[in-house]
Scaffold this motif. Structure first.
Motif, mmCIF file in Angstrom:
data_model
loop_
_atom_site.group_PDB
_atom_site.id
_atom_site.type_symbol
_atom_site.label_atom_id
_atom_site.label_comp_id
_atom_site.label_asym_id
_atom_site.label_seq_id
_atom_site.Cartn_x
_atom_site.Cartn_y
_atom_site.Cartn_z
ATOM 1 N N GLN A 156 0.788 -1.282 -0.107
ATOM 2 C CA GLN A 156 0.071 0.108 0.072
ATOM 3 C C GLN A 156 1.160 1.323 -0.131
ATOM 4 O O GLN A 156 2.019 1.223 0.415
ATOM 5 C CB GLN A 156 -0.828 -0.024 1.248
ATOM 6 C CG GLN A 156 -1.804 -1.233 1.517
ATOM 7 C CD GLN A 156 -2.809 -0.804 0.554
ATOM 8 O OE1 GLN A 156 -3.316 0.250 -0.028
ATOM 9 N NE2 GLN A 156 -3.759 -2.194 -0.201
ATOM 10 N N ASP A 157 0.581 2.431 -0.583
ATOM 11 C CA ASP A 157 1.115 3.718 -0.605
ATOM 12 C C ASP A 157 0.487 4.712 0.116
ATOM 13 O O ASP A 157 -0.837 4.557 0.174
ATOM 14 C CB ASP A 157 1.324 4.135 -2.168
ATOM 15 C CG ASP A 157 2.278 3.250 -2.771
ATOM 16 O OD1 ASP A 157 3.343 2.839 -2.437
ATOM 17 O OD2 ASP A 157 2.083 2.946 -4.113
ATOM 18 N N HIS A 182 5.502 3.862 1.803
ATOM 19 C CA HIS A 182 5.236 2.715 1.138
ATOM 20 C C HIS A 182 5.369 1.346 1.961
ATOM 21 O O HIS A 182 6.640 1.424 2.724
ATOM 22 C CB HIS A 182 5.991 2.240 -0.366
ATOM 23 C CG HIS A 182 5.793 1.008 -0.917
ATOM 24 N ND1 HIS A 182 4.826 0.912 -1.993
ATOM 25 C CD2 HIS A 182 6.554 0.137 -0.849
ATOM 26 C CE1 HIS A 182 5.046 -0.424 -2.323
ATOM 27 N NE2 HIS A 182 6.004 -0.723 -1.737
ATOM 28 N N VAL A 183 4.278 0.713 2.273
ATOM 29 C CA VAL A 183 4.597 -0.598 3.193
ATOM 30 C C VAL A 183 4.227 -1.887 2.367
ATOM 31 O O VAL A 183 3.204 -1.965 1.672
ATOM 32 C CB VAL A 183 3.553 -0.377 4.315
ATOM 33 C CG1 VAL A 183 3.625 -1.677 5.049
ATOM 34 C CG2 VAL A 183 4.099 0.757 5.290
ATOM 35 N N ALA A 184 5.240 -2.872 2.411
ATOM 36 C CA ALA A 184 4.959 -3.946 1.474
ATOM 37 C C ALA A 184 5.276 -5.256 2.596
ATOM 38 O O ALA A 184 6.147 -5.228 3.363
ATOM 39 C CB ALA A 184 6.041 -4.094 0.437
ATOM 40 N N VAL A 185 4.237 -6.099 2.554
ATOM 41 C CA VAL A 185 4.406 -7.376 3.590
ATOM 42 C C VAL A 185 4.040 -8.675 3.001
ATOM 43 O O VAL A 185 3.161 -8.479 1.994
ATOM 44 C CB VAL A 185 3.591 -6.996 4.828
ATOM 45 C CG1 VAL A 185 2.188 -6.852 4.339
ATOM 46 C CG2 VAL A 185 3.647 -8.005 5.844
ATOM 47 N N PHE A 195 9.380 -8.008 5.018
ATOM 48 C CA PHE A 195 8.294 -6.778 5.244
ATOM 49 C C PHE A 195 9.207 -5.549 5.119
ATOM 50 O O PHE A 195 10.546 -5.636 5.495
ATOM 51 C CB PHE A 195 8.064 -6.598 6.774
ATOM 52 C CG PHE A 195 7.424 -5.420 7.297
ATOM 53 C CD1 PHE A 195 6.138 -4.973 6.929
ATOM 54 C CD2 PHE A 195 8.308 -4.626 8.075
ATOM 55 C CE1 PHE A 195 5.769 -3.813 7.366
ATOM 56 C CE2 PHE A 195 7.686 -3.395 8.426
ATOM 57 C CZ PHE A 195 6.394 -2.996 8.232
ATOM 58 N N ALA A 196 8.845 -4.392 4.353
ATOM 59 C CA ALA A 196 9.581 -3.358 3.976
ATOM 60 C C ALA A 196 8.794 -2.076 4.179
ATOM 61 O O ALA A 196 7.626 -1.997 4.068
ATOM 62 C CB ALA A 196 9.817 -3.412 2.513
ATOM 63 N N TYR A 197 9.349 -0.997 4.501
ATOM 64 C CA TYR A 197 9.181 0.227 4.845
ATOM 65 C C TYR A 197 9.841 1.276 3.826
ATOM 66 O O TYR A 197 11.139 1.089 4.022
ATOM 67 C CB TYR A 197 9.061 0.639 6.399
ATOM 68 C CG TYR A 197 8.893 2.135 6.490
ATOM 69 C CD1 TYR A 197 7.661 2.738 6.943
ATOM 70 C CD2 TYR A 197 10.362 3.055 6.384
ATOM 71 C CE1 TYR A 197 7.488 4.124 7.192
ATOM 72 C CE2 TYR A 197 9.901 4.315 6.659
ATOM 73 C CZ TYR A 197 8.781 5.082 7.122
ATOM 74 O OH TYR A 197 8.611 6.273 7.328
ATOM 75 N N GLN A 198 9.223 2.042 3.099
ATOM 76 C CA GLN A 198 10.202 2.964 2.139
ATOM 77 C C GLN A 198 9.394 4.463 2.071
ATOM 78 O O GLN A 198 8.054 4.443 2.108
ATOM 79 C CB GLN A 198 9.775 2.108 0.736
ATOM 80 C CG GLN A 198 10.507 3.130 -0.431
ATOM 81 C CD GLN A 198 10.626 2.401 -1.503
ATOM 82 O OE1 GLN A 198 10.954 1.548 -1.776
ATOM 83 N NE2 GLN A 198 9.552 2.948 -2.520
ATOM 84 N N VAL A 211 13.957 0.180 4.454
ATOM 85 C CA VAL A 211 14.439 -0.665 5.178
ATOM 86 C C VAL A 211 13.409 -1.986 5.110
ATOM 87 O O VAL A 211 12.440 -2.047 4.797
ATOM 88 C CB VAL A 211 14.305 -0.298 6.743
ATOM 89 C CG1 VAL A 211 15.509 0.869 7.033
ATOM 90 C CG2 VAL A 211 12.985 0.141 7.160
ATOM 91 N N GLU A 212 14.405 -3.223 5.033
ATOM 92 C CA GLU A 212 13.832 -4.424 4.816
ATOM 93 C C GLU A 212 13.921 -5.311 6.142
ATOM 94 O O GLU A 212 14.930 -5.337 6.568
ATOM 95 C CB GLU A 212 14.118 -5.215 3.517
ATOM 96 C CG GLU A 212 13.533 -4.360 2.178
ATOM 97 C CD GLU A 212 14.046 -4.945 1.035
ATOM 98 O OE1 GLU A 212 14.892 -6.145 1.059
ATOM 99 O OE2 GLU A 212 13.856 -4.446 -0.165
#
Length: 228
Positions: A156-157, A182-185, A195-198, A211-212
């Motif tokens: 999700q953005d 941006h959050v990816a999981v 899991f990533a936060y961008q 960061v991952e």
């Protein structure tokens, strides 16, 4: 005299099977929407903690390189997930006072993702809760944004919202006025789960902080984030 005939059971069953009306398409289970799948993936890590590291190479983040990091799903509710982001501080100096001490950790940051709406209108809000070691709120805290599209099952953005723009303007943080988070999981238990936060910025295509975390293997949960 009329002779009666009995139909073999196997033939009768075959005829009945051929006459069965198939279930209408609407009776089949509906696939999870992107929003449902994303929330399920995010929530599947509740209570767990994972090690991570800086994954981007922007020179502006050089002081983050090499630092140990932990993401801890510290609080989970039906429509709210709080992920504490712990970062190892710079190693202490070689002074006698520092010898034998473990590196301190910065526990000031917590990412809070909230779900609201229903069905196709479900959206998510990301807020950053920043505290000092005594638990008091930082001057720049609870900023973030809300997703404007359905997103995907894995990401999700969150474009910066008006409340955060006002905060950044007040604090002289003009560079942050076009932030997009941006959050990816991946779901817990999936192969090579991450899991990533961008952070990126619409007015600066060169800006990228990411960061991952390896979510295939949990680590011991850290102490609570400051103020939690």
């Amino acid at each position: 005299m009329t002779r009666s005939h009995t139909m073999p059971a196997s033939i009768a069953l075959a005829l009945l099977a051929g006459c069965t009306t198939p279930a209408p398409p609407g009776d089949t289970p509906a696939a999870a929407s992107p929003q449902q799948a994303f929330w399920q993936a995010l929530s599947s890590h509740c209570g767990k903690a994972y090690a991570g590291a800086l994954a981007s190479e922007d020179a502006r983040d050089a002081d983050w390189a090499g630092k140990a990091m932990v993401a801890h799903w510290a609080a989970c509710e039906e429509d709210r997930v709080a992920i504490a982001f712990h970062v190892e501080e710079t190693p202490p100096s070689s002074s006698s006072e520092a010898i034998g001490r473990e590196n301190p950790w910065n526990r000031s940051r917590t990412w809070i993702v909230t779900r609201h709406g229903a069905g196709a209108n479900t959206r998510f809000t990301l807020k950053h809760d920043h505290r000092h070691a005594d638990g008091e709120a930082d001057a720049v805290t609870f900023y973030g944004g809300t997703s404007v599209q359905a997103g995907s099952a894995r990401a999700q953005d969150f474009p910066v919202d008006a409340e955060s723009v006002a905060l950044f303007t007040r604090e002289g943080l003009d560079a942050s006025l076009t932030n997009v988070w941006h959050v990816a999981v991946d779901p817990a238990g999936s192969k090579d789960a991450r899991f990533a936060y961008q952070l990126t910025r619409r007015n600066d295509p060169t800006r990228r902080f990411r960061v991952e975390f390896d979510t295939t293997k949990a680590v011991a949960p850290p102490p609570p984030a400051w103020g939690w």
